[in-house]
Design a protein around this motif. Structure first.
Motif, PDB file in Angstrom:
ATOM      1  N   ALA A  10      32.531  66.611  35.027  1.00  0.00           N
ATOM      2  CA  ALA A  10      33.372  65.689  35.801  1.00  0.00           C
ATOM      3  C   ALA A  10      34.206  64.850  34.840  1.00  0.00           C
ATOM      4  N   ALA A  11      35.464  64.714  35.131  1.00  0.00           N
ATOM      5  CA  ALA A  11      36.360  63.925  34.281  1.00  0.00           C
ATOM      6  C   ALA A  11      35.994  62.443  34.371  1.00  0.00           C
ATOM      7  N   THR A  12      36.144  61.761  33.245  1.00  0.00           N
ATOM      8  CA  THR A  12      35.904  60.325  33.228  1.00  0.00           C
ATOM      9  C   THR A  12      37.191  59.619  33.627  1.00  0.00           C
ATOM     10  N   VAL A  13      37.111  58.875  34.680  1.00  0.00           N
ATOM     11  CA  VAL A  13      38.243  58.105  35.174  1.00  0.00           C
ATOM     12  C   VAL A  13      37.736  56.691  35.394  1.00  0.00           C
ATOM     13  N   ILE A  14      38.409  55.717  34.813  1.00  0.00           N
ATOM     14  CA  ILE A  14      37.980  54.340  35.017  1.00  0.00           C
ATOM     15  C   ILE A  14      39.055  53.571  35.771  1.00  0.00           C
ATOM     16  N   THR A  15      38.621  52.445  36.364  1.00  0.00           N
ATOM     17  CA  THR A  15      39.549  51.518  37.001  1.00  0.00           C
ATOM     18  C   THR A  15      39.309  50.143  36.400  1.00  0.00           C
ATOM     19  N   VAL A  16      40.346  49.315  36.395  1.00  0.00           N
ATOM     20  CA  VAL A  16      40.213  47.966  35.860  1.00  0.00           C
ATOM     21  C   VAL A  16      40.920  46.999  36.806  1.00  0.00           C
ATOM     22  N   SER A  17      40.287  45.843  37.018  1.00  0.00           N
ATOM     23  CA  SER A  17      40.891  44.802  37.845  1.00  0.00           C
ATOM     24  C   SER A  17      40.648  43.446  37.190  1.00  0.00           C
ATOM     25  N   LYS A  18      41.456  42.478  37.587  1.00  0.00           N
ATOM     26  CA  LYS A  18      41.354  41.155  36.994  1.00  0.00           C
ATOM     27  C   LYS A  18      41.603  40.109  38.066  1.00  0.00           C
ATOM     28  N   THR A  19      40.785  39.053  38.060  1.00  0.00           N
ATOM     29  CA  THR A  19      40.967  37.929  38.975  1.00  0.00           C
ATOM     30  C   THR A  19      41.009  36.647  38.155  1.00  0.00           C
ATOM     31  N   VAL A  20      41.435  35.568  38.798  1.00  0.00           N
ATOM     32  CA  VAL A  20      41.518  34.269  38.125  1.00  0.00           C
ATOM     33  C   VAL A  20      41.038  33.186  39.081  1.00  0.00           C
ATOM     34  N   SER A  21      40.407  32.159  38.503  1.00  0.00           N
ATOM     35  CA  SER A  21      39.951  31.014  39.287  1.00  0.00           C
ATOM     36  C   SER A  21      40.064  29.756  38.433  1.00  0.00           C
ATOM     37  N   PRO A  22      40.650  28.700  38.934  1.00  0.00           N
ATOM     38  CA  PRO A  22      41.400  28.611  40.186  1.00  0.00           C
ATOM     39  C   PRO A  22      42.753  29.298  40.052  1.00  0.00           C
ATOM     40  N   THR A  23      43.419  29.509  41.181  1.00  0.00           N
ATOM     41  CA  THR A  23      44.730  30.149  41.167  1.00  0.00           C
ATOM     42  C   THR A  23      45.855  29.140  40.998  1.00  0.00           C
ATOM     43  N   THR A  24      45.557  27.866  41.169  1.00  0.00           N
ATOM     44  CA  THR A  24      46.530  26.793  40.964  1.00  0.00           C
ATOM     45  C   THR A  24      45.911  25.775  40.029  1.00  0.00           C
ATOM     46  N   VAL A  25      46.677  25.346  39.019  1.00  0.00           N
ATOM     47  CA  VAL A  25      46.152  24.432  38.002  1.00  0.00           C
ATOM     48  C   VAL A  25      47.266  23.478  37.570  1.00  0.00           C
ATOM     49  N   THR A  26      46.889  22.278  37.173  1.00  0.00           N
ATOM     50  CA  THR A  26      47.864  21.346  36.632  1.00  0.00           C
ATOM     51  C   THR A  26      48.265  21.810  35.231  1.00  0.00           C
ATOM     52  N   PRO A  27      49.433  21.431  34.758  1.00  0.00           N
ATOM     53  CA  PRO A  27      49.864  21.856  33.425  1.00  0.00           C
ATOM     54  C   PRO A  27      48.819  21.531  32.356  1.00  0.00           C
ATOM     55  N   GLY A  28      48.497  22.528  31.533  1.00  0.00           N
ATOM     56  CA  GLY A  28      47.488  22.377  30.482  1.00  0.00           C
ATOM     57  C   GLY A  28      46.065  22.509  30.977  1.00  0.00           C
ATOM     58  N   GLY A  29      45.878  22.807  32.271  1.00  0.00           N
ATOM     59  CA  GLY A  29      44.546  22.927  32.855  1.00  0.00           C
ATOM     60  C   GLY A  29      43.868  24.234  32.483  1.00  0.00           C
ATOM     61  N   GLN A  30      42.575  24.303  32.743  1.00  0.00           N
ATOM     62  CA  GLN A  30      41.774  25.473  32.373  1.00  0.00           C
ATOM     63  C   GLN A  30      41.568  26.395  33.560  1.00  0.00           C
ATOM     64  N   VAL A  31      41.685  27.710  33.308  1.00  0.00           N
ATOM     65  CA  VAL A  31      41.379  28.732  34.307  1.00  0.00           C
ATOM     66  C   VAL A  31      40.406  29.726  33.699  1.00  0.00           C
ATOM     67  N   THR A  32      39.686  30.444  34.562  1.00  0.00           N
ATOM     68  CA  THR A  32      38.757  31.476  34.111  1.00  0.00           C
ATOM     69  C   THR A  32      39.199  32.817  34.679  1.00  0.00           C
ATOM     70  N   TYR A  33      39.403  33.777  33.795  1.00  0.00           N
ATOM     71  CA  TYR A  33      39.746  35.137  34.184  1.00  0.00           C
ATOM     72  C   TYR A  33      38.473  35.977  34.186  1.00  0.00           C
ATOM     73  N   THR A  34      38.371  36.900  35.144  1.00  0.00           N
ATOM     74  CA  THR A  34      37.260  37.844  35.209  1.00  0.00           C
ATOM     75  C   THR A  34      37.832  39.253  35.236  1.00  0.00           C
ATOM     76  N   ILE A  35      37.366  40.081  34.313  1.00  0.00           N
ATOM     77  CA  ILE A  35      37.795  41.471  34.216  1.00  0.00           C
ATOM     78  C   ILE A  35      36.632  42.362  34.637  1.00  0.00           C
ATOM     79  N   THR A  36      36.909  43.315  35.527  1.00  0.00           N
ATOM     80  CA  THR A  36      35.903  44.287  35.960  1.00  0.00           C
ATOM     81  C   THR A  36      36.428  45.688  35.671  1.00  0.00           C
ATOM     82  N   ILE A  37      35.631  46.447  34.916  1.00  0.00           N
ATOM     83  CA  ILE A  37      35.956  47.834  34.589  1.00  0.00           C
ATOM     84  C   ILE A  37      34.903  48.701  35.257  1.00  0.00           C
TER      85      ILE A  37
END
Length: 178
Positions: A10-37
């Motif tokens: 079987a061929a190896t096929v992967i998928t990748v997605s990315k989300t962010v939280s929060p989606t709205t931030v004040t300038p210079g604010g911190q966000v967290t990205y999550t990557i799922t493979i």
């Protein structure tokens, strides 16, 4: 005598997605990205590198990577993050990890992308994803006085626009009331 053909795998096929939280931030604010493979394929996916291109003006928060990958990425040009080597993913398995960044101080909507490379599958790229809105948070309220009036009577509308971002100036460019 018939030729012996190799067994198909079987061929190896992967998928990748990315989300962010929060989606709205004040300038210079911190966000967290999550990557799922994910590896829905029939054999182990041998990852060699996970690359993330942050929006211009964003910066990685040192020692913030958690989950299936915990090391700091190699950072080049302040916006190019690279985790290499990356762990393999068993057939039917997945790898999820998160990391934090500080946003730019320039208001706007920002996207970024992830690229996953491996030795036994085609490179996968998310394209522009995980939008973050950087800027002052605004709210609007509208009231009417009196709230009951006879036909042809006068009413007064009061519209209140509030900047909910402490220390951040909000600039309105247009106001429309229908």
């Amino acid at each position: 005598r018939p030729a012996i053909l190799p067994r198909a795998t079987a061929a190896t096929v992967i998928t990748v997605s990315k989300t962010v939280s929060p989606t709205t931030v004040t300038p210079g604010g911190q966000v967290t990205y999550t990557i799922t493979i994910q590896n829905p394929g029939g054999e182990t996916a041998n990852l060699t590198e996970v690359n993330d291109t942050l929006p211009t003006g964003f910066s990685y928060v040192l020692n913030s990577t958690t989950g299936g990958i915990t090391s700091n990425p190699k950072v080049t040009g302040q916006v190019n993050l690279s985790w290499s080597p990356a762990p393999s993913i068993a057939a039917g398995g997945s790898l999820t990890f998160s990391f934090s960044v500080l946003s730019t101080t320039t208001p706007g909507i920002y996207y970024n992308q992830v690229q996953v490379k491996g030795s036994n599958f085609t490179t996968v790229n998310t394209g522009n994803t995980a939008p973050v809105t950087v800027g002052p948070s605004m709210s609007i309220a509208k009231t009417v006085t009196p709230d009951v009036v006879i036909s042809g009577g006068n009413v007064t509308y009061t519209v209140t626009l509030t900047n909910n971002s402490s220390g951040q100036t909000a600039h309105t460019t247009r106001f429309v009331d229908v």
